[in-house]
Design a protein around this motif. Structure first.
Motif, PDB file in Angstrom:
ATOM      1  N   LEU A 258      14.150  27.404  45.976  1.00  0.00           N
ATOM      2  CA  LEU A 258      12.735  26.639  45.848  1.00  0.00           C
ATOM      3  C   LEU A 258      12.340  25.778  47.155  1.00  0.00           C
ATOM      4  O   LEU A 258      11.340  25.723  47.483  1.00  0.00           O
ATOM      5  CB  LEU A 258      12.760  25.701  44.567  1.00  0.00           C
ATOM      6  CG  LEU A 258      12.899  26.431  43.314  1.00  0.00           C
ATOM      7  CD1 LEU A 258      13.347  25.437  42.308  1.00  0.00           C
ATOM      8  CD2 LEU A 258      11.627  27.063  42.907  1.00  0.00           C
ATOM      9  N   LEU A 259      13.596  25.261  47.892  1.00  0.00           N
ATOM     10  CA  LEU A 259      13.291  24.270  48.712  1.00  0.00           C
ATOM     11  C   LEU A 259      12.648  25.394  50.185  1.00  0.00           C
ATOM     12  O   LEU A 259      11.677  24.785  50.837  1.00  0.00           O
ATOM     13  CB  LEU A 259      14.489  23.569  49.115  1.00  0.00           C
ATOM     14  CG  LEU A 259      14.872  22.434  48.154  1.00  0.00           C
ATOM     15  CD1 LEU A 259      16.152  21.902  48.474  1.00  0.00           C
ATOM     16  CD2 LEU A 259      13.706  21.367  47.706  1.00  0.00           C
ATOM     17  N   VAL A 260      13.451  26.265  50.406  1.00  0.00           N
ATOM     18  CA  VAL A 260      13.016  27.149  51.416  1.00  0.00           C
ATOM     19  C   VAL A 260      11.665  27.851  51.334  1.00  0.00           C
ATOM     20  O   VAL A 260      10.750  27.756  52.065  1.00  0.00           O
ATOM     21  CB  VAL A 260      13.942  28.238  51.571  1.00  0.00           C
ATOM     22  CG1 VAL A 260      13.520  29.453  52.547  1.00  0.00           C
ATOM     23  CG2 VAL A 260      15.282  27.635  51.913  1.00  0.00           C
ATOM     24  N   LEU A 307      10.066  20.692  43.484  1.00  0.00           N
ATOM     25  CA  LEU A 307      10.828  19.469  43.241  1.00  0.00           C
ATOM     26  C   LEU A 307      11.123  18.749  42.107  1.00  0.00           C
ATOM     27  O   LEU A 307      12.069  18.056  41.733  1.00  0.00           O
ATOM     28  CB  LEU A 307      10.029  18.612  44.409  1.00  0.00           C
ATOM     29  CG  LEU A 307      10.343  19.102  45.918  1.00  0.00           C
ATOM     30  CD1 LEU A 307       9.363  18.095  46.813  1.00  0.00           C
ATOM     31  CD2 LEU A 307      11.925  18.706  46.336  1.00  0.00           C
ATOM     32  N   ALA A 308       9.886  18.896  41.373  1.00  0.00           N
ATOM     33  CA  ALA A 308      10.156  18.059  40.062  1.00  0.00           C
ATOM     34  C   ALA A 308      11.081  18.866  39.067  1.00  0.00           C
ATOM     35  O   ALA A 308      11.897  18.240  38.378  1.00  0.00           O
ATOM     36  CB  ALA A 308       8.783  18.030  39.472  1.00  0.00           C
ATOM     37  N   VAL A 324      14.118  12.514  48.439  1.00  0.00           N
ATOM     38  CA  VAL A 324      13.097  13.410  49.273  1.00  0.00           C
ATOM     39  C   VAL A 324      12.648  12.384  50.531  1.00  0.00           C
ATOM     40  O   VAL A 324      12.142  11.201  50.188  1.00  0.00           O
ATOM     41  CB  VAL A 324      11.842  13.638  48.532  1.00  0.00           C
ATOM     42  CG1 VAL A 324      11.058  14.558  49.514  1.00  0.00           C
ATOM     43  CG2 VAL A 324      12.202  14.692  47.445  1.00  0.00           C
ATOM     44  N   ARG A 325      12.691  12.589  51.698  1.00  0.00           N
ATOM     45  CA  ARG A 325      12.111  11.885  52.748  1.00  0.00           C
ATOM     46  C   ARG A 325      10.989  12.808  53.619  1.00  0.00           C
ATOM     47  O   ARG A 325      11.567  13.825  53.771  1.00  0.00           O
ATOM     48  CB  ARG A 325      13.335  11.446  53.718  1.00  0.00           C
ATOM     49  CG  ARG A 325      13.985  10.099  52.940  1.00  0.00           C
ATOM     50  CD  ARG A 325      14.903   9.218  53.875  1.00  0.00           C
ATOM     51  NE  ARG A 325      15.747   8.498  53.275  1.00  0.00           N
ATOM     52  CZ  ARG A 325      16.854   8.602  53.091  1.00  0.00           C
ATOM     53  NH1 ARG A 325      17.545   9.705  53.152  1.00  0.00           N
ATOM     54  NH2 ARG A 325      17.590   7.531  52.318  1.00  0.00           N
ATOM     55  N   GLN A 326       9.976  12.218  54.038  1.00  0.00           N
ATOM     56  CA  GLN A 326       9.162  13.018  54.915  1.00  0.00           C
ATOM     57  C   GLN A 326       8.494  12.097  55.980  1.00  0.00           C
ATOM     58  O   GLN A 326       8.183  10.911  55.921  1.00  0.00           O
ATOM     59  CB  GLN A 326       7.941  13.372  53.979  1.00  0.00           C
ATOM     60  CG  GLN A 326       6.994  14.182  54.809  1.00  0.00           C
ATOM     61  CD  GLN A 326       5.700  15.113  53.962  1.00  0.00           C
ATOM     62  OE1 GLN A 326       5.777  14.703  52.679  1.00  0.00           O
ATOM     63  NE2 GLN A 326       5.043  15.718  54.310  1.00  0.00           N
ATOM     64  N   THR A 327       8.533  12.425  57.079  1.00  0.00           N
ATOM     65  CA  THR A 327       7.861  12.024  58.376  1.00  0.00           C
ATOM     66  C   THR A 327       6.857  12.924  58.937  1.00  0.00           C
ATOM     67  O   THR A 327       6.453  13.924  58.214  1.00  0.00           O
ATOM     68  CB  THR A 327       9.030  11.645  59.385  1.00  0.00           C
ATOM     69  OG1 THR A 327       9.539  12.965  60.095  1.00  0.00           O
ATOM     70  CG2 THR A 327       9.847  10.845  58.949  1.00  0.00           C
ATOM     71  N   ASP A 329       6.940  14.867  61.415  1.00  0.00           N
ATOM     72  CA  ASP A 329       7.379  16.200  62.038  1.00  0.00           C
ATOM     73  C   ASP A 329       8.910  16.785  61.357  1.00  0.00           C
ATOM     74  O   ASP A 329       9.400  17.523  61.686  1.00  0.00           O
ATOM     75  CB  ASP A 329       7.703  15.916  63.486  1.00  0.00           C
ATOM     76  CG  ASP A 329       8.663  14.798  63.670  1.00  0.00           C
ATOM     77  OD1 ASP A 329       9.181  14.175  62.664  1.00  0.00           O
ATOM     78  OD2 ASP A 329       9.238  14.512  64.893  1.00  0.00           O
ATOM     79  N   CYS A 330       8.962  16.057  60.088  1.00  0.00           N
ATOM     80  CA  CYS A 330      10.138  16.518  59.390  1.00  0.00           C
ATOM     81  C   CYS A 330      10.051  16.156  57.967  1.00  0.00           C
ATOM     82  O   CYS A 330       9.480  15.224  57.413  1.00  0.00           O
ATOM     83  CB  CYS A 330      11.237  15.744  60.236  1.00  0.00           C
ATOM     84  SG  CYS A 330      12.807  16.166  58.978  1.00  0.00           S
ATOM     85  N   PHE A 331      10.409  17.248  56.899  1.00  0.00           N
ATOM     86  CA  PHE A 331      10.680  17.202  55.392  1.00  0.00           C
ATOM     87  C   PHE A 331      12.085  17.370  55.085  1.00  0.00           C
ATOM     88  O   PHE A 331      12.532  18.336  55.537  1.00  0.00           O
ATOM     89  CB  PHE A 331       9.756  17.998  54.873  1.00  0.00           C
ATOM     90  CG  PHE A 331       9.473  17.857  53.510  1.00  0.00           C
ATOM     91  CD1 PHE A 331       8.937  17.067  53.128  1.00  0.00           C
ATOM     92  CD2 PHE A 331      10.267  18.777  52.550  1.00  0.00           C
ATOM     93  CE1 PHE A 331       8.490  16.852  51.517  1.00  0.00           C
ATOM     94  CE2 PHE A 331      10.029  18.681  51.344  1.00  0.00           C
ATOM     95  CZ  PHE A 331       9.490  17.639  50.630  1.00  0.00           C
ATOM     96  N   GLN A 332      12.555  16.179  54.518  1.00  0.00           N
ATOM     97  CA  GLN A 332      14.231  16.430  54.048  1.00  0.00           C
ATOM     98  C   GLN A 332      14.269  16.218  52.772  1.00  0.00           C
ATOM     99  O   GLN A 332      13.577  15.167  52.087  1.00  0.00           O
ATOM    100  CB  GLN A 332      14.980  15.347  54.896  1.00  0.00           C
ATOM    101  CG  GLN A 332      16.276  15.246  54.779  1.00  0.00           C
ATOM    102  CD  GLN A 332      16.933  14.050  55.309  1.00  0.00           C
ATOM    103  OE1 GLN A 332      17.272  14.034  56.307  1.00  0.00           O
ATOM    104  NE2 GLN A 332      17.341  12.954  54.430  1.00  0.00           N
ATOM    105  N   VAL A 333      14.957  16.893  52.030  1.00  0.00           N
ATOM    106  CA  VAL A 333      15.516  17.063  50.730  1.00  0.00           C
ATOM    107  C   VAL A 333      17.030  17.078  50.535  1.00  0.00           C
ATOM    108  O   VAL A 333      17.719  17.562  51.179  1.00  0.00           O
ATOM    109  CB  VAL A 333      15.089  18.054  49.765  1.00  0.00           C
ATOM    110  CG1 VAL A 333      15.439  17.771  48.219  1.00  0.00           C
ATOM    111  CG2 VAL A 333      13.530  18.031  50.008  1.00  0.00           C
ATOM    112  N   MET A 334      17.531  15.829  49.968  1.00  0.00           N
ATOM    113  CA  MET A 334      18.974  15.498  49.883  1.00  0.00           C
ATOM    114  C   MET A 334      19.123  15.764  48.338  1.00  0.00           C
ATOM    115  O   MET A 334      18.680  15.071  47.460  1.00  0.00           O
ATOM    116  CB  MET A 334      19.445  14.252  50.212  1.00  0.00           C
ATOM    117  CG  MET A 334      20.885  13.959  50.120  1.00  0.00           C
ATOM    118  SD  MET A 334      21.678  12.317  50.284  1.00  0.00           S
ATOM    119  CE  MET A 334      21.026  11.752  48.659  1.00  0.00           C
TER     120      MET A 334
END
Length: 348
Positions: A258-260, A307-308, A324-327, A329-334
């Motif tokens: 799902l994340l990819v 994500l939900a 979930v963190r987003q900037t 130039d970067c999207f991150q899921v832990m």
């Protein structure tokens, strides 16, 4: 302090126990010392409030330390120990004060000490049983409700995952890629068929599982990513750096897919500027999925279902939150990895 929601129990229970206690303990000698039943009832009410609140403190503390349903035994044993010690100490001290001051007009006999110390247990034991019974019922109901919600969420997630994998668009792209490979590169076409079969086999095998091992999930995502590379070539890159000690840890099936898929769906991928997706672990048993952000010119609608679903699964499993963190130039899921010893996913 935990809220016990026992307002009505206290409003009814304290006066009732006070009246019964006054009936039991009121002595004929009290009248001779000009201590009326009303005064004795007032004193009994104060004693009852002190005893009730003391017992209640033990209940609150035990629940805070052993809150879960599977901790019922240590919670009850802690409460019993508290009830015995607190009740005996409080009653003996009160009787000692009455004895020294001769508050009732006469000294307290040894028999009076025993009776005034032991009889209150006739009230504290049923009171504690009612508190614990109500708590166990609520705990059972919460556990049952969360289990039903988890089943519902798992079924919905399985359906969404199958729809994402086995949909006409995905199948059409896969078959189109396969068709072009058959004539140009038969060996690569054969590899493509193997990876495609591996992808669908994994989806079907994990369809009934609540959790799967990280090793299985990584094997699947490599097969899935190989299909993506057949379509996008060097426009997409995958970097996996997972510590081997986490191979047996657990994760909800298709989490990485799902994340990819979200990364590929929402970001532009070019050979000169490939979309980089990194999967790695940290020392705290967390798995990170990070992708570079390069928004497509044509915005793809998203309802954040993937994500939900992942977030809801972790919440219902009682695990730490997905972060979930987003900037720019970067999207991150832990996502937290679940130790194998905590769940037996083979029975789901």
């Amino acid at each position: 302090m935990e809220k016990l929601n026992d307002r009505w129990m206290r409003l009814v229970g304290v006066p009732l126990i006070s009246i019964v206690s006054n009936f039991i303990f009121f002595q004929p000698a009290n009248d001779a010392n000009h201590i009326s039943r009303w005064m004795a009832l007032g004193v009994s009410l104060i004693e009852c409030i002190l005893l009730w609140e003391t017992v209640r403190l033990g209940i609150v503390w035990a629940r805070q330390r052993y809150p879960r349903l599977n901790q019922t035994r240590p919670r009850i044993l802690t409460q019993v120990a508290w009830f015995i010690v607190a009740t005996v100490v409080q009653r003996v001290l009160i009787m000692y004060v009455y004895d020294v001051t001769q508050f009732w007009g006469y000294p307290m006999s040894e028999r009076a000490y025993w009776i005034n110390t032991l009889v209150p247990f006739l009230f504290t034991v049923p009171m504690a049983a009612i508190y614990e019974g109500r708590y166990l019922y609520r705990q059972w109901w919460v556990t049952y409700y969360e289990a039903e919600q988890l089943k519902k969420q798992a079924l919905q997630s399985q359906l969404d995952s199958l729809k994402a994998q086995i949909n006409p668009h995905f199948l059409f792209n896969s078959l189109s890629t396969l068709s072009s490979l058959v004539g140009e590169n038969p060996k690569q076409a054969e590899r493509f068929i193997e990876e495609l079969a591996s992808v669908y086999r994994y989806v079907l095998q994990t369809n009934e599982q609540l959790l799967t091992s990280l090793t299985n999930e990584l094997d699947f995502i490599r097969a899935y990513f190989h299909l993506l590379q057949m379509r996008f070539g060097r426009s997409v890159e995958l970097d996996v750096a997972v510590d081997e000690r986490y191979n047996t840890f657990l994760i909800p099936p298709l989490t990485l897919q799902l994340l990819v898929e979200n990364a590929v769906k929402h970001n532009a991928a070019l050979p000169s500027k490939p979309l980089l997706i990194r999967i790695y672990t940290d020392e705290a048993s967390n798995l990170f999925v990070i992708n570079s952000v390069r928004r497509k010119q044509k915005v793809v609608p998203s309802n954040q279902t993937g994500l939900a679903n992942i977030t809801a699964k972790y919440r219902l499993l009682g695990q730490p939150d997905v972060v979930v963190r987003q900037t720019e130039d970067c999207f991150q899921v832990m996502v937290p990895l679940i130790p194998e010893t905590r769940y037996d996913y083979s029975h789901h």
